[in-house]
Design a protein around this motif. Sequence first.
Motif, PDB file in Angstrom:
ATOM      1  N   PHE A  38      37.188  43.388  47.254  1.00 46.15           N
ATOM      2  CA  PHE A  38      38.533  42.967  47.637  1.00 46.15           C
ATOM      3  C   PHE A  38      39.392  44.169  47.971  1.00 46.15           C
ATOM      4  O   PHE A  38      39.297  45.216  47.337  1.00 46.15           O
ATOM      5  CB  PHE A  38      39.159  42.139  46.510  1.00 46.15           C
ATOM      6  N   LEU A  39      40.220  43.974  48.995  1.00 38.87           N
ATOM      7  CA  LEU A  39      41.033  45.072  49.475  1.00 38.87           C
ATOM      8  C   LEU A  39      42.469  44.884  49.008  1.00 38.87           C
ATOM      9  O   LEU A  39      43.294  44.335  49.727  1.00 38.87           O
ATOM     10  CB  LEU A  39      40.992  45.103  51.003  1.00 38.87           C
ATOM     11  N   ILE A  40      42.707  45.297  47.776  1.00 41.45           N
ATOM     12  CA  ILE A  40      44.090  45.221  47.308  1.00 41.45           C
ATOM     13  C   ILE A  40      44.567  46.655  47.234  1.00 41.45           C
ATOM     14  O   ILE A  40      44.425  47.327  46.221  1.00 41.45           O
ATOM     15  CB  ILE A  40      44.172  44.527  45.935  1.00 41.45           C
ATOM     16  N   GLU A  63      37.621  35.973  33.538  1.00 43.03           N
ATOM     17  CA  GLU A  63      37.000  37.250  33.900  1.00 43.03           C
ATOM     18  C   GLU A  63      37.287  37.624  35.352  1.00 43.03           C
ATOM     19  O   GLU A  63      37.624  38.757  35.668  1.00 43.03           O
ATOM     20  CB  GLU A  63      35.490  37.139  33.675  1.00 43.03           C
ATOM     21  N   PHE A  64      37.162  36.629  36.239  1.00 41.70           N
ATOM     22  CA  PHE A  64      37.352  36.910  37.663  1.00 41.70           C
ATOM     23  C   PHE A  64      38.825  37.205  37.969  1.00 41.70           C
ATOM     24  O   PHE A  64      39.145  38.141  38.691  1.00 41.70           O
ATOM     25  CB  PHE A  64      36.862  35.719  38.491  1.00 41.70           C
ATOM     26  N   ALA A  65      39.710  36.388  37.369  1.00 38.00           N
ATOM     27  CA  ALA A  65      41.145  36.544  37.661  1.00 38.00           C
ATOM     28  C   ALA A  65      41.687  37.869  37.138  1.00 38.00           C
ATOM     29  O   ALA A  65      42.712  38.352  37.617  1.00 38.00           O
ATOM     30  CB  ALA A  65      41.918  35.374  37.068  1.00 38.00           C
ATOM     31  N   GLN A  66      40.969  38.467  36.145  1.00 39.34           N
ATOM     32  CA  GLN A  66      41.435  39.734  35.576  1.00 39.34           C
ATOM     33  C   GLN A  66      41.547  40.828  36.636  1.00 39.34           C
ATOM     34  O   GLN A  66      42.398  41.694  36.563  1.00 39.34           O
ATOM     35  CB  GLN A  66      40.492  40.178  34.474  1.00 39.34           C
ATOM     36  N   ARG A  67      40.647  40.739  37.640  1.00 39.62           N
ATOM     37  CA  ARG A  67      40.673  41.760  38.694  1.00 39.62           C
ATOM     38  C   ARG A  67      42.002  41.735  39.450  1.00 39.62           C
ATOM     39  O   ARG A  67      42.358  42.689  40.107  1.00 39.62           O
ATOM     40  CB  ARG A  67      39.590  41.459  39.736  1.00 39.62           C
ATOM     41  N   PHE A  68      42.646  40.581  39.409  1.00 33.60           N
ATOM     42  CA  PHE A  68      43.864  40.432  40.212  1.00 33.60           C
ATOM     43  C   PHE A  68      45.127  40.373  39.358  1.00 33.60           C
ATOM     44  O   PHE A  68      46.165  39.930  39.810  1.00 33.60           O
ATOM     45  CB  PHE A  68      43.756  39.149  41.056  1.00 33.60           C
ATOM     46  N   SER A  69      45.001  40.775  38.105  1.00 36.90           N
ATOM     47  CA  SER A  69      46.213  40.722  37.282  1.00 36.90           C
ATOM     48  C   SER A  69      46.791  42.131  37.155  1.00 36.90           C
ATOM     49  O   SER A  69      46.073  43.082  36.838  1.00 36.90           O
ATOM     50  CB  SER A  69      45.897  40.084  35.929  1.00 36.90           C
ATOM     51  N   PHE A  70      48.042  42.236  37.456  1.00 37.90           N
ATOM     52  CA  PHE A  70      48.713  43.535  37.430  1.00 37.90           C
ATOM     53  C   PHE A  70      49.721  43.542  36.290  1.00 37.90           C
ATOM     54  O   PHE A  70      50.658  42.756  36.289  1.00 37.90           O
ATOM     55  CB  PHE A  70      49.391  43.806  38.772  1.00 37.90           C
ATOM     56  N   LYS A  71      49.468  44.415  35.333  1.00 36.11           N
ATOM     57  CA  LYS A  71      50.250  44.379  34.096  1.00 36.11           C
ATOM     58  C   LYS A  71      51.660  44.968  34.252  1.00 36.11           C
ATOM     59  O   LYS A  71      52.610  44.441  33.717  1.00 36.11           O
ATOM     60  CB  LYS A  71      49.517  45.153  32.987  1.00 36.11           C
ATOM     61  N   THR A  72      51.745  46.073  35.004  1.00 34.79           N
ATOM     62  CA  THR A  72      53.060  46.731  35.051  1.00 34.79           C
ATOM     63  C   THR A  72      53.826  46.329  36.310  1.00 34.79           C
ATOM     64  O   THR A  72      53.234  45.963  37.323  1.00 34.79           O
ATOM     65  CB  THR A  72      52.898  48.262  35.048  1.00 34.79           C
TER      66      THR A  72
END
Lengths: 363, 280
Positions: A253-255, A318-327
């Motif tokens: 993924f290109l984030i 697990e998968f959604a973790q890649r797209f979670s931004f904490k800060t």
Amino acid sequence: MFKQISRRHLIGAAAGFGAAGAGMLALSERARAAVTLTGVQWGGPWVNTAKTITERQDQWRVNWELHTGGSATIIPKIRASWPNVAYDFVAQYDPLYYIWAEQDWPEPLSVEEMPAFRDVPDEIFHRNSKGEIINVPITVTGTVFGFRKDTMPVEIRRIEDLLNPKLKGKVIIRDAVAGDTTIVQFAAAFGGDERNMDPGWDFLKKLVKSGNVGRVARAEVDFINALTSGECAVGCWNVGGWRKVAENFPCEFLILDKQDAPGLQMGLINEGYMIPKASRNKAETKRYLNWFINPENNEEYNKAIGAGPVNLKSKPGEFAQRFSFKTKEDRERFTRKFAFDVLAAKKNDVINRFETEIAPFIR
Amino acid sequence: MKRRLLLLLPGLLVLLACFVLPILNVAEKSFRRFTPADIFGSSRLPYTFQNYLITFNSVYLDYLLDMIWIGAVATVLSIALAFPVAYFVARRPSGPLRTTILAFLITFLFLSVLVRVYSLELTFGTVGLGGPLSSALGLSTTGRTYSELLVIVGLMHHGIPLSALLLIGAIQNVNPRLAEAAQALGASRWRAHLSITLPLSSRGILSAFLINYTLAVSAFVIPMVLGKGKVVFLSNLIYSRFGETANFPSGSAIAVELLILSSVIVYALQAAVSARWERG
């Protein structure tokens, strides 16, 4: 010949009927105690998970009605029947929140009535002109550019790379109805945004004329089929669709940082429920939805649909973790919040423009 | 006479309620200005020609022409392939083979359109025979031409059994002795067939063509799934307006145009063929 009926058979049958009757009575008592609500939901894992979660308690029963076609088609139905709306809550997402607010349909909500809201980040709530909360957030998801690593012939680091001749027929794009956010992302790459989508349109025209567009997807299943069959290799789609592809194929993924690659950020989308003011069960609906977004339920629901939870006490799958931004800093760098109020107003023009300026060149 | 008219009344009332009124309603909506979320309350909205004017763009003409030619090719090919099957069945005395073919044709008609399109997608898509087949034809499976071919095949999937069943009756009504008499007078089998059987079945062929063509141009699922967003019929545009964006006035305008177009094609074709028949 008929079998001989003995006294033992009769006693056995009577006991069986008695037990069944008692069971039915218990069930009907349970059903009588519960409040029945009517909710509109998306099909597939969305409604199945909501049903599974709801069946775990006895206080509320829900008649689930499914969205037919796009989520916007419920709007004219509500408009036609207002104020005799048959629904107690309706699943919607960002652009439609604005239409609801415009029509002054949503029941205002508060933390006092729905204590679970204390665990939901404030930025996810939509508010009416009086500043009151109008949505029950349930899911944070987004659209991301990605590709199948095993079938992608070139590397992509910028939006312009999609024009590479080696990508002939490999790019999948969304159709006119849902394609506006992708056009905004294209526009962002060339200095535009929701208010100035022209750079995005220009790029999309170049892309379709290049012959690199292999499929115009209407629904998630089109996207999943095109990617899993190897027909297409790269596109911008929501996290739920990508999760299905990534279950069987390596995906990347290109984030990327806004500074390095404008347009390649994750476009945020919030899904949630709206409670119409005209609902006859507003108080119970609020209690039910407050329960529905508790940490356990919200976690389970979003894991099943491959999206991020809204409740801060829930853990993303697990998968959604890649797209979670904490800060906050990361969210600003790697995500994009669409101006859905602007997009909602442009929807019809976007469809006409897609049909007249883009579709004819897709070869 | 009065009693006969009374007998007609229930049918006419149902037609009026279920066919004429909804069409009038759609026609009325097509002239209303589009206002998001206010479709059913459209009696308050002003009338406009805008919904029709938009579709006079040359691009919409392209959608229309695509639909017309793809529908026509699929219909002609369906009838051409169905005629020999129908002839075989019609001219064969009752027997297991005839029964099997008839059962096969009827079963095919009962097959869900979704099963048809997805079976074609699986067979001729990227993962099936599509790769080698498209290479042999010099086409790309993700190209527009290949999608058009798939849509034509999808339409024929339904068109062939339907045409065959319609043509069986027409061919059975042609007396086989006429062709035999022509052969007895020296005509070859082909000539007898082309000059006797075919012209005498032409009314049946026309019926099959009209029914097939109407179904082809109003097809929705086939272009939607097999067209992959590259082949778009007017029915797909209508669906996106009614089913996805709730733009009922625009959807209604396209629906009215499609209805007028289909009626014109059917009546023009019928008139042309009837005039030819009357001239002898």
